[in-house]
Design a protein around this motif. Structure first.
Motif, PDB file in Angstrom:
ATOM      1  N   UNK A 205       0.874  -1.169   0.000  1.00 48.32           N
ATOM      2  CA  UNK A 205       0.000   0.000   0.000  1.00 48.32           C
ATOM      3  C   UNK A 205       0.911   1.219   0.000  1.00 48.32           C
ATOM      4  N   UNK A 206       0.837   2.022  -1.036  1.00 49.89           N
ATOM      5  CA  UNK A 206       1.723   3.176  -1.151  1.00 49.89           C
ATOM      6  C   UNK A 206       0.903   4.432  -1.408  1.00 49.89           C
ATOM      7  N   UNK A 207       1.473   5.561  -1.053  1.00 53.75           N
ATOM      8  CA  UNK A 207       0.845   6.852  -1.365  1.00 53.75           C
ATOM      9  C   UNK A 207       1.885   7.734  -2.029  1.00 53.75           C
ATOM     10  N   UNK A 208       1.421   8.618  -2.906  1.00 55.43           N
ATOM     11  CA  UNK A 208       2.342   9.480  -3.637  1.00 55.43           C
ATOM     12  C   UNK A 208       1.672  10.819  -3.911  1.00 55.43           C
ATOM     13  N   UNK A 209       2.485  11.837  -4.172  1.00 53.63           N
ATOM     14  CA  UNK A 209       1.953  13.171  -4.448  1.00 53.63           C
ATOM     15  C   UNK A 209       2.266  13.580  -5.876  1.00 53.63           C
ATOM     16  N   UNK A 210       1.919  14.820  -6.221  1.00 52.61           N
ATOM     17  CA  UNK A 210       2.099  15.297  -7.592  1.00 52.61           C
ATOM     18  C   UNK A 210       3.566  15.438  -7.969  1.00 52.61           C
ATOM     19  N   UNK A 211       4.452  15.507  -6.975  1.00 53.52           N
ATOM     20  CA  UNK A 211       5.890  15.597  -7.247  1.00 53.52           C
ATOM     21  C   UNK A 211       6.546  14.230  -7.290  1.00 53.52           C
ATOM     22  N   UNK A 212       5.692  13.177  -7.306  1.00 54.86           N
ATOM     23  CA  UNK A 212       6.163  11.791  -7.381  1.00 54.86           C
ATOM     24  C   UNK A 212       6.968  11.361  -6.153  1.00 54.86           C
ATOM     25  N   UNK A 213       6.665  11.958  -5.002  1.00 59.36           N
ATOM     26  CA  UNK A 213       7.237  11.476  -3.744  1.00 59.36           C
ATOM     27  C   UNK A 213       6.393  10.295  -3.277  1.00 59.36           C
ATOM     28  N   UNK A 214       7.026   9.145  -3.143  1.00 59.59           N
ATOM     29  CA  UNK A 214       6.320   7.903  -2.843  1.00 59.59           C
ATOM     30  C   UNK A 214       6.647   7.439  -1.426  1.00 59.59           C
ATOM     31  N   UNK A 215       5.591   7.064  -0.672  1.00 61.09           N
ATOM     32  CA  UNK A 215       5.749   6.545   0.684  1.00 61.09           C
ATOM     33  C   UNK A 215       5.096   5.173   0.776  1.00 61.09           C
ATOM     34  N   UNK A 216       5.845   4.192   1.269  1.00 63.40           N
ATOM     35  CA  UNK A 216       5.308   2.851   1.487  1.00 63.40           C
ATOM     36  C   UNK A 216       4.674   2.797   2.868  1.00 63.40           C
ATOM     37  N   UNK A 217       3.423   2.382   2.943  1.00 60.44           N
ATOM     38  CA  UNK A 217       2.731   2.248   4.225  1.00 60.44           C
ATOM     39  C   UNK A 217       2.944   0.810   4.701  1.00 60.44           C
ATOM     40  N   UNK A 218       3.912   0.631   5.568  1.00 58.56           N
ATOM     41  CA  UNK A 218       4.293  -0.703   6.015  1.00 58.56           C
ATOM     42  C   UNK A 218       3.326  -1.213   7.081  1.00 58.56           C
ATOM     43  N   UNK A 219       2.961  -2.484   7.023  1.00 57.70           N
ATOM     44  CA  UNK A 219       2.117  -3.062   8.081  1.00 57.70           C
ATOM     45  C   UNK A 219       2.937  -3.363   9.321  1.00 57.70           C
ATOM     46  N   UNK A 220       2.254  -3.637  10.431  1.00 51.88           N
ATOM     47  CA  UNK A 220       2.939  -4.069  11.650  1.00 51.88           C
ATOM     48  C   UNK A 220       3.390  -5.508  11.485  1.00 51.88           C
ATOM     49  N   UNK A 221       4.175  -5.997  12.443  1.00 49.51           N
ATOM     50  CA  UNK A 221       4.690  -7.352  12.348  1.00 49.51           C
ATOM     51  C   UNK A 221       3.587  -8.399  12.363  1.00 49.51           C
ATOM     52  N   UNK A 222       2.450  -8.089  12.993  1.00 47.94           N
ATOM     53  CA  UNK A 222       1.351  -9.046  13.049  1.00 47.94           C
ATOM     54  C   UNK A 222       0.445  -8.957  11.820  1.00 47.94           C
ATOM     55  N   UNK A 223       0.795  -8.103  10.862  1.00 47.70           N
ATOM     56  CA  UNK A 223       0.015  -7.966   9.646  1.00 47.70           C
ATOM     57  C   UNK A 223      -1.000  -6.844   9.672  1.00 47.70           C
ATOM     58  N   UNK A 224      -1.296  -6.304  10.856  1.00 45.72           N
ATOM     59  CA  UNK A 224      -2.240  -5.187  10.954  1.00 45.72           C
ATOM     60  C   UNK A 224      -1.567  -3.898  10.492  1.00 45.72           C
ATOM     61  N   UNK A 225      -2.375  -2.886  10.237  1.00 48.32           N
ATOM     62  CA  UNK A 225      -1.840  -1.610   9.756  1.00 48.32           C
ATOM     63  C   UNK A 225      -2.002  -0.467  10.752  1.00 48.32           C
ATOM     64  N   UNK A 226      -3.016  -0.521  11.631  1.00 45.92           N
ATOM     65  CA  UNK A 226      -3.265   0.620  12.505  1.00 45.92           C
ATOM     66  C   UNK A 226      -2.128   0.777  13.504  1.00 45.92           C
ATOM     67  N   UNK A 227      -1.771   2.022  13.759  1.00 42.47           N
ATOM     68  CA  UNK A 227      -0.573   2.339  14.534  1.00 42.47           C
ATOM     69  C   UNK A 227      -0.856   2.327  16.029  1.00 42.47           C
ATOM     70  N   UNK A 228      -0.099   1.505  16.740  1.00 37.16           N
ATOM     71  CA  UNK A 228      -0.217   1.454  18.194  1.00 37.16           C
ATOM     72  C   UNK A 228       0.650   2.573  18.772  1.00 37.16           C
ATOM     73  N   UNK A 229       0.154   3.819  18.602  1.00 41.27           N
ATOM     74  CA  UNK A 229       0.957   4.989  18.976  1.00 41.27           C
ATOM     75  C   UNK A 229       0.878   5.255  20.469  1.00 41.27           C
ATOM     76  N   UNK A 230      -0.327   5.250  21.017  1.00 44.13           N
ATOM     77  CA  UNK A 230      -0.512   5.514  22.441  1.00 44.13           C
ATOM     78  C   UNK A 230      -0.417   4.201  23.197  1.00 44.13           C
TER      79      UNK A 230
END
Length: 289
Positions: A205-230
């Motif tokens: 799952x990747x996101x990019x902008x009009x300047x072609x800056x690409x960011x890979x949205x890496x999953x957690x080790x358990x396969x989930x994506x939501x960030x355990x920030x708190x």
């Protein structure tokens, strides 16, 4: 329970009923609505009152509810007023996906490349969701990327915050090997075959902008994506007690001076690097090496 007689006259009577209320106090800068209040339970001969202490109005006390015991096993609660909403209150409403609704993007779980927001970059009004080949469910709401439970479709948590996602596009592409590869030259692999149910189907799952800056949205080790920030509050409290124990050890067993002890006591976590954090930003500025 609340005592109704003076302790000198005898043991406290057992009312046979107890009412619990969970309360909290927000310090300045952390409250979403700007309020700074605490709750007060005020007992009397008939039961007790639930009040609000407004710290922004010099501790003004407001009666919210009255609880009256009718007998040893029953009580009656009466609200003192309707819900009080501050001017400009806007509650965050979470969109819950529904199978077959207008926001569902079909094909992300099986196609090699799917552009999520094909018509325009992501805005606050973008409302879409899709399933990955692994069964995980992601969606865009209020300019944020969220993860939803794959069976109930209830929101699980934040994946990418709006400050990083707005104005960008999201695409899901295949990232795994396309077929099963067996090294027949390796001892013990003679006659090996791919399993009938073999499915690699790794996706990025990747996101990019009009300047072609690409960011890979890496999953957690358990396969989930939501960030355990708190981090869990109880876990942080236990860690703090361990740190205090280490400070006492350093002072009394190692002879470290009082004004120096906090400089020599450290904590080590994994995978966390700190005990604090708020779910406001997910931006990671590190680049791929």
């Amino acid at each position: 329970t609340f005592p109704t007689i003076d302790p000198s006259e005898g043991p406290y009577p057992n009312r046979g009923s107890c009412v619990f209320a969970q309360t909290s106090v927000m310090r300045g800068g952390t409250s979403r609505d700007g309020r700074q209040q605490s709750r007060l339970l005020r007992g009397n001969k008939d039961g007790f009152e639930i009040c609000t202490v407004d710290h922004q109005k010099d501790g003004k006390i407001r009666l919210d509810a009255t609880i009256t015991y009718s007998d040893d096993s029953h009580e009656v609660g009466v609200y003192a007023h309707e819900d009080i909403a501050a001017r400009g209150d806007a509650y965050f409403k979470v969109y819950m996906p529904t199978e077959g609704d207008m926001g569902e993007i079909c094909g992300a779980h099986e196609e090699e490349c799917v552009l999520v927001n094909e018509s325009e970059p992501i805005t606050k009004e973008t409302k879409q969701w899709w399933r990955l080949s692994c069964g995980r469910v992601l969606g865009i709401l209020n300019g944020m990327l969220l993860e939803y439970d794959k069976s109930t479709l209830a929101p699980l948590g934040l994946v990418v915050s709006s400050d990083e996602l707005l104005g960008r596009r999201v695409v899901v592409i295949d990232s795994g090997i396309e077929e099963c590869v067996v090294d027949f030259d390796k001892p013990g692999m003679e006659g090996a075959e791919c399993a009938d149910d073999y499915q690699e189907r790794e996706q990025a799952v990747i996101m990019y902008d009009e300047d072609n800056n690409v960011t890979v949205i890496q999953p957690n080790e358990d396969g989930s994506y939501w960030r355990k920030i708190v981090r869990n509050k109880i876990a942080r409290m236990k860690e703090r007690r361990r740190e205090l124990a280490a400070i006492e050890f350093a002072k009394y067993d190692l002879g470290v001076k009082e004004d120096e002890v906090k400089e020599v006591v450290k904590s080590s976590w994994g995978p966390y690097m700190t005990t604090s954090g708020v779910a406001k930003s997910t931006n990671v500025k590190a680049t791929i090496q």
